[in-house]
Motif scaffolding. Structure first.
Motif, PDB file in Angstrom:
ATOM      1  N   THR A 146       0.811  -1.218   0.000  1.00  0.00           N
ATOM      2  CA  THR A 146       0.000   0.000   0.000  1.00  0.00           C
ATOM      3  C   THR A 146       0.844   1.266   0.000  1.00  0.00           C
ATOM      4  O   THR A 146       0.332   2.355  -0.216  1.00  0.00           O
ATOM      5  N   LEU A 147       2.138   1.114   0.278  1.00  0.00           N
ATOM      6  CA  LEU A 147       2.998   2.303   0.261  1.00  0.00           C
ATOM      7  C   LEU A 147       3.218   2.820  -1.157  1.00  0.00           C
ATOM      8  O   LEU A 147       3.519   3.985  -1.365  1.00  0.00           O
ATOM      9  N   GLY A 148       3.085   1.920  -2.119  1.00  0.00           N
ATOM     10  CA  GLY A 148       3.202   2.332  -3.506  1.00  0.00           C
ATOM     11  C   GLY A 148       4.630   2.491  -3.972  1.00  0.00           C
ATOM     12  O   GLY A 148       5.584   2.282  -3.217  1.00  0.00           O
ATOM     13  N   VAL A 149       4.767   2.848  -5.219  1.00  0.00           N
ATOM     14  CA  VAL A 149       6.088   3.051  -5.813  1.00  0.00           C
ATOM     15  C   VAL A 149       6.344   4.551  -5.881  1.00  0.00           C
ATOM     16  O   VAL A 149       5.554   5.299  -6.446  1.00  0.00           O
ATOM     17  N   LYS A 150       7.464   4.954  -5.277  1.00  0.00           N
ATOM     18  CA  LYS A 150       7.766   6.390  -5.248  1.00  0.00           C
ATOM     19  C   LYS A 150       8.899   6.729  -6.217  1.00  0.00           C
ATOM     20  O   LYS A 150       9.613   5.848  -6.678  1.00  0.00           O
ATOM     21  N   ASN A 151       9.057   8.009  -6.455  1.00  0.00           N
ATOM     22  CA  ASN A 151      10.178   8.512  -7.265  1.00  0.00           C
ATOM     23  C   ASN A 151      10.329   7.804  -8.602  1.00  0.00           C
ATOM     24  O   ASN A 151      11.410   7.362  -8.972  1.00  0.00           O
ATOM     25  N   ILE A 152       9.236   7.684  -9.308  1.00  0.00           N
ATOM     26  CA  ILE A 152       9.317   7.072 -10.638  1.00  0.00           C
ATOM     27  C   ILE A 152      10.076   8.047 -11.537  1.00  0.00           C
ATOM     28  O   ILE A 152       9.704   9.223 -11.635  1.00  0.00           O
ATOM     29  N   PRO A 153      11.160   7.569 -12.162  1.00  0.00           N
ATOM     30  CA  PRO A 153      11.966   8.508 -12.961  1.00  0.00           C
ATOM     31  C   PRO A 153      11.204   8.981 -14.195  1.00  0.00           C
ATOM     32  O   PRO A 153      10.343   8.283 -14.716  1.00  0.00           O
ATOM     33  N   ARG A 154      11.547  10.179 -14.637  1.00  0.00           N
ATOM     34  CA  ARG A 154      10.966  10.703 -15.870  1.00  0.00           C
ATOM     35  C   ARG A 154      11.589   9.967 -17.043  1.00  0.00           C
ATOM     36  O   ARG A 154      12.747   9.548 -16.977  1.00  0.00           O
ATOM     37  N   PRO A 155      10.860   9.823 -18.120  1.00  0.00           N
ATOM     38  CA  PRO A 155      11.461   9.203 -19.305  1.00  0.00           C
ATOM     39  C   PRO A 155      12.617  10.063 -19.791  1.00  0.00           C
ATOM     40  O   PRO A 155      12.600  11.286 -19.620  1.00  0.00           O
ATOM     41  N   SER A 156      13.620   9.421 -20.375  1.00  0.00           N
ATOM     42  CA  SER A 156      14.687  10.247 -20.932  1.00  0.00           C
ATOM     43  C   SER A 156      15.125   9.670 -22.274  1.00  0.00           C
ATOM     44  O   SER A 156      15.096   8.463 -22.488  1.00  0.00           O
ATOM     45  N   ILE A 157      15.473  10.574 -23.163  1.00  0.00           N
ATOM     46  CA  ILE A 157      15.982  10.169 -24.469  1.00  0.00           C
ATOM     47  C   ILE A 157      17.414  10.655 -24.572  1.00  0.00           C
ATOM     48  O   ILE A 157      17.676  11.858 -24.430  1.00  0.00           O
ATOM     49  N   PHE A 158      18.368   9.754 -24.781  1.00  0.00           N
ATOM     50  CA  PHE A 158      19.797  10.070 -24.890  1.00  0.00           C
ATOM     51  C   PHE A 158      20.238  10.983 -23.748  1.00  0.00           C
ATOM     52  O   PHE A 158      20.885  12.012 -23.950  1.00  0.00           O
ATOM     53  N   GLY A 159      19.814  10.600 -22.524  1.00  0.00           N
ATOM     54  CA  GLY A 159      20.250  11.366 -21.364  1.00  0.00           C
ATOM     55  C   GLY A 159      19.517  12.674 -21.171  1.00  0.00           C
ATOM     56  O   GLY A 159      19.782  13.425 -20.243  1.00  0.00           O
ATOM     57  N   TYR A 160      18.570  12.978 -22.030  1.00  0.00           N
ATOM     58  CA  TYR A 160      17.821  14.229 -21.918  1.00  0.00           C
ATOM     59  C   TYR A 160      16.482  13.922 -21.263  1.00  0.00           C
ATOM     60  O   TYR A 160      15.668  13.196 -21.828  1.00  0.00           O
ATOM     61  N   ASP A 161      16.278  14.420 -20.045  1.00  0.00           N
ATOM     62  CA  ASP A 161      15.054  14.095 -19.316  1.00  0.00           C
ATOM     63  C   ASP A 161      13.845  14.821 -19.898  1.00  0.00           C
ATOM     64  O   ASP A 161      13.913  16.017 -20.183  1.00  0.00           O
ATOM     65  N   LEU A 162      12.750  14.056 -20.031  1.00  0.00           N
ATOM     66  CA  LEU A 162      11.513  14.671 -20.502  1.00  0.00           C
ATOM     67  C   LEU A 162      10.657  14.985 -19.283  1.00  0.00           C
ATOM     68  O   LEU A 162      10.215  14.086 -18.581  1.00  0.00           O
ATOM     69  N   THR A 163      10.431  16.248 -19.048  1.00  0.00           N
ATOM     70  CA  THR A 163       9.630  16.629 -17.881  1.00  0.00           C
ATOM     71  C   THR A 163       8.501  17.545 -18.316  1.00  0.00           C
ATOM     72  O   THR A 163       8.385  17.918 -19.483  1.00  0.00           O
ATOM     73  N   ILE A 164       7.685  17.911 -17.326  1.00  0.00           N
ATOM     74  CA  ILE A 164       6.630  18.875 -17.613  1.00  0.00           C
ATOM     75  C   ILE A 164       7.248  20.240 -17.881  1.00  0.00           C
ATOM     76  O   ILE A 164       6.864  20.954 -18.805  1.00  0.00           O
ATOM     77  N   ALA A 165       8.282  20.575 -17.074  1.00  0.00           N
ATOM     78  CA  ALA A 165       8.877  21.908 -17.175  1.00  0.00           C
ATOM     79  C   ALA A 165       9.452  22.180 -18.563  1.00  0.00           C
ATOM     80  O   ALA A 165       9.279  23.261 -19.111  1.00  0.00           O
ATOM     81  N   ASN A 166      10.115  21.164 -19.164  1.00  0.00           N
ATOM     82  CA  ASN A 166      10.657  21.428 -20.507  1.00  0.00           C
ATOM     83  C   ASN A 166       9.730  20.914 -21.608  1.00  0.00           C
ATOM     84  O   ASN A 166      10.141  20.771 -22.758  1.00  0.00           O
ATOM     85  N   TYR A 235       1.127   7.567 -17.675  1.00  0.00           N
ATOM     86  CA  TYR A 235       0.479   8.208 -16.541  1.00  0.00           C
ATOM     87  C   TYR A 235       1.369   8.127 -15.297  1.00  0.00           C
ATOM     88  O   TYR A 235       1.510   9.100 -14.558  1.00  0.00           O
ATOM     89  N   ALA A 236       1.972   6.933 -15.088  1.00  0.00           N
ATOM     90  CA  ALA A 236       2.824   6.742 -13.911  1.00  0.00           C
ATOM     91  C   ALA A 236       3.996   7.709 -13.937  1.00  0.00           C
ATOM     92  O   ALA A 236       4.348   8.308 -12.924  1.00  0.00           O
ATOM     93  N   SER A 237       4.605   7.890 -15.134  1.00  0.00           N
ATOM     94  CA  SER A 237       5.759   8.775 -15.169  1.00  0.00           C
ATOM     95  C   SER A 237       5.321  10.236 -15.089  1.00  0.00           C
ATOM     96  O   SER A 237       6.096  11.104 -14.720  1.00  0.00           O
ATOM     97  N   LEU A 238       4.057  10.504 -15.385  1.00  0.00           N
ATOM     98  CA  LEU A 238       3.543  11.870 -15.256  1.00  0.00           C
ATOM     99  C   LEU A 238       3.376  12.236 -13.787  1.00  0.00           C
ATOM    100  O   LEU A 238       3.830  13.289 -13.339  1.00  0.00           O
ATOM    101  N   ILE A 239       2.723  11.336 -13.001  1.00  0.00           N
ATOM    102  CA  ILE A 239       2.459  11.704 -11.607  1.00  0.00           C
ATOM    103  C   ILE A 239       3.592  11.296 -10.669  1.00  0.00           C
ATOM    104  O   ILE A 239       3.664  11.783  -9.553  1.00  0.00           O
ATOM    105  N   GLY A 240       4.498  10.410 -11.140  1.00  0.00           N
ATOM    106  CA  GLY A 240       5.699  10.110 -10.376  1.00  0.00           C
ATOM    107  C   GLY A 240       5.506   9.235  -9.155  1.00  0.00           C
ATOM    108  O   GLY A 240       6.456   8.873  -8.478  1.00  0.00           O
ATOM    109  N   TYR A 241       4.276   8.887  -8.843  1.00  0.00           N
ATOM    110  CA  TYR A 241       4.026   8.051  -7.665  1.00  0.00           C
ATOM    111  C   TYR A 241       2.755   7.244  -7.914  1.00  0.00           C
ATOM    112  O   TYR A 241       1.744   7.804  -8.343  1.00  0.00           O
TER     113      TYR A 241
END
Lengths: 346, 263
Positions: A146-166, A235-241
């Motif tokens: 029930t604790l769930g999975v935390k800190n799910i990493p953002r997807p990355s392409i060639f070391g470039y992280d894909l986030t909401i901010a960018n 969805y998981a990588s969007l909400i991160g938890y």
């Protein structure tokens, strides 16, 4: 009906320009919104569009109502997140692994269709959704319970992280939705899609056309499961938890509501359905708790006045023929013998 | 007239539902190019015979030989692939699909490409899809339904829905077409058109086995007629023989023979 025809004729005539405008709009959207919150909502709409496209293959085209699709979403989300967190796998590899696992679960859930139909099948899918949730809750050594999975990493392409901010996540969503949409169109406009629709319309008649009902139903479950797992991974990588309650029965009904509101058995409807049902709770925040009452009222009115869904009209455009076929039709003789189909049997 | 090749041979088939014998040792033979009718009062077991022929029901006793191969107790899809196709007593079209899509679904087993070829839109897929679409349109043109190609099947008038159902059965590539009460619910003009249509199919070399209640249709198009009552075969022969057969008249009218002779 006339309105639909006028509109479809307009869209058909200006198809290229409209598609380019749409593409430009979608690509420029994050810059126009200029707000992380709104971009997050847009990515959420995209994820739910994926889920709806997945369920639509099963419910809209094959006519099998599933009340447990959150189970497939959970399988996709958990598998990809755990692979990423525990094994350090790349997002895309873990996403594909999630789709494979969900596909296998789809085969399993598809097997009862050999014997069970209609409401009974829906109850089985309902059970499936709950079972997956229970597994996620109790298999603590793997899923962290029930604790769930935390800190799910953002997807990355060639070391470039894909986030909401960018805006990386947003564009990733666009690409995934585009690929899935093209895939769905390709499936629907082939003998597979026709077999699905035939099964939805009349199972006995489909059997008598030589369609292998069981294997097509299972195939439909598998396609549906894979697409939903893809949506789940995004969805998981969007909400991160994620935790087991992220994928409860409400998610299953929300996906089904999107499919019904948009228009079962149409691809266009999924975008509209997801946009309305996901954006509504966000834009109506000023209504506080009452927004869910309004939400219910909208769905009830919808079922009363437009049961086929907002985009659920039947196309009034002629059946699309390829250039090659059109040329052949020109040359056809209407007095040709009937047994043409037998002669070409080869 | 020289004896034509036997296409379908039904040998003493029996079907029991619990204690009820629905079909009791029925036999019939259909030769290539013939139109054969099975008639009988309601509940005589005609549709049960069709259901056994198409693999919907298992055969309890007896055998069915099609084109020299046994087909009894085979899967419906194997029987379709072998070359038997049917229509239904109450029309069973894919009503929310277009006319051409209905015909293309009929051609399903002959559409030879796999799932991945269709997803990636390979050359093989495009060629095969084009070929089948062109064939479907040609079939619709020959049958006179092409002007309805883009319509949804549910929007067709009753007579055309029947015609489309037969067209769909032809599209499977069947050699033998089973028609289950094709004239049911038709007005006289529609059934006259149907007769013309069946005769046209016969001229084109199709073999037809049909269940029918409309005697004008049966007498006009059949080469031979089988009569069953309460699951048992009671008569077979040419149309004129059947029309004068006292047993048949009794089965239909249940009357005294004297009354029946007036018919």
């Amino acid at each position: 009906m006339n309105f639909v025809h006028t509109m479809e004729t307009f869209v058909e005539g200006k198809k290229k320009i409209l598609l380019i405008l749409l593409a430009v709009f979608l690509i420029a959207l994050p810059y126009m919104l200029n707000s992380q919150y709104l971009v997050t909502v847009a990515v959420k709409i995209g994820s739910y569009t994926l889920l709806a496209l997945g369920l639509n293959v099963l419910t809209g085209y094959t006519g099998l109502v599933s009340l447990g699709h959150a189970g497939f979403v959970a399988i996709g989300a958990y598998t990809s997140s755990l692979c990423a967190v525990k094994l350090g796998m790349n997002f895309f590899a873990s996403m594909i692994l999630g789709m494979v696992v969900a596909g296998l679960a789809g085969v399993l859930l598809g097997l009862p269709t050999m014997r069970v139909t209609g409401t009974y099948l829906s109850i089985i899918t309902l059970g499936f959704g709950e079972i997956i949730k229970m597994i996620a809750m109790n298999w603590s050594s793997v899923t962290n319970g029930t604790l769930g999975v935390k800190n799910i990493p953002r997807p990355s392409i060639f070391g470039y992280d894909l986030t909401i901010a960018n805006n990386g996540l947003y564009y990733l969503m666009l690409v995934l939705v585009l690929i899935t949409t093209l895939f769905c169109i390709a499936v629907v406009k082939s003998k597979t899609g026709r077999a699905f629709q035939a099964i939805r319309a009349d199972e006995l008649a489909s059997t008598m056309m030589g369609i292998n009902i069981t294997s097509y139903k299972i195939l439909s479950f598998v396609i549906s499961a894979c697409i939903c797992a893809l949506g789940g991974a995004l969805y998981a990588s969007l909400i991160g938890y994620i935790d087991p309650n992220t994928f409860n029965f409400d998610v299953s009904t929300l996906i089904l509501s999107i499919v019904i509101l948009g228009g079962m058995g149409t691809i266009r409807g999924m975008f509209v359905g997801a946009a309305i049902l996901i954006a509504f709770p966000e834009v109506s925040r000023f209504l506080m708790e009452y927004r869910f009452v309004l939400y219910g009222v909208i769905l009830v009115l919808m079922m009363r006045f437009r049961p086929q869904g907002i985009m659920g009209w039947k196309s009034t455009m002629p059946y699309r023929l390829s250039k090659n076929v059109k040329e052949q039709v020109e040359k056809m003789d209407k007095n040709a013998p009937l047994n043409l189909l037998n002669e070409t049997k080869g | 007239m020289a004896e034509k090749e036997v296409l379908l041979k039904v040998d003493n088939i029996t079907k029991r539902f619990g204690g009820i014998v629905a079909v009791d040792h029925v036999s019939c033979t259909v030769r290539k190019g013939e139109v054969v009718s099975i008639i009988g009062p309601n509940g005589a077991g005609k549709t049960t015979v069709f259901n056994m022929l198409t693999g919907v029901y298992e055969v309890d006793e007896g055998e069915i030989i099609f084109n020299g191969n046994p087909i009894h107790n085979k899967d419906p899809k194997e029987i379709v692939a072998a070359g038997i196709s049917r229509t239904f007593q109450n029309i069973r079209l894919f009503s929310d699909l277009r006319v051409i899509e209905n015909v293309l679904i009929g051609a399903h087993i002959k559409t030879k490409y796999n799932f991945f070829q269709s997803v990636f839109r390979t050359k093989k897929f495009r060629e095969e899809e084009d070929k089948k679409t062109a064939e479907a349109i040609q079939l619709l043109k020959s049958i006179g339904l092409d002007y309805r190609r883009d319509d949804y099947a549910s929007n067709l008038p009753y007579g055309e829905q029947r015609k489309l159902e037969i067209t769909r059965a032809i599209a499977t590539g069947a050699q033998l077409i089973l028609l289950d009460e094709p004239a049911a619910g038709m007005n006289p003009q529609e059934s006259a058109e149907l007769m013309e249509f069946i005769n046209k199919l016969k001229d084109q070399g199709y073999t037809i086995l049909m269940i029918e209640h409309d005697m004008s249709v049966v007498m006009n198009v059949s080469d031979r007629i089988y009569v069953i009552d309460h699951g048992k075969p009671i008569a077979e022969g040419l149309p004129e023989e059947i029309a004068n057969n006292p047993k048949v008249i009794e089965a239909y009218l249940g009357g005294v023979q004297n009354d029946a002779e007036d018919q």
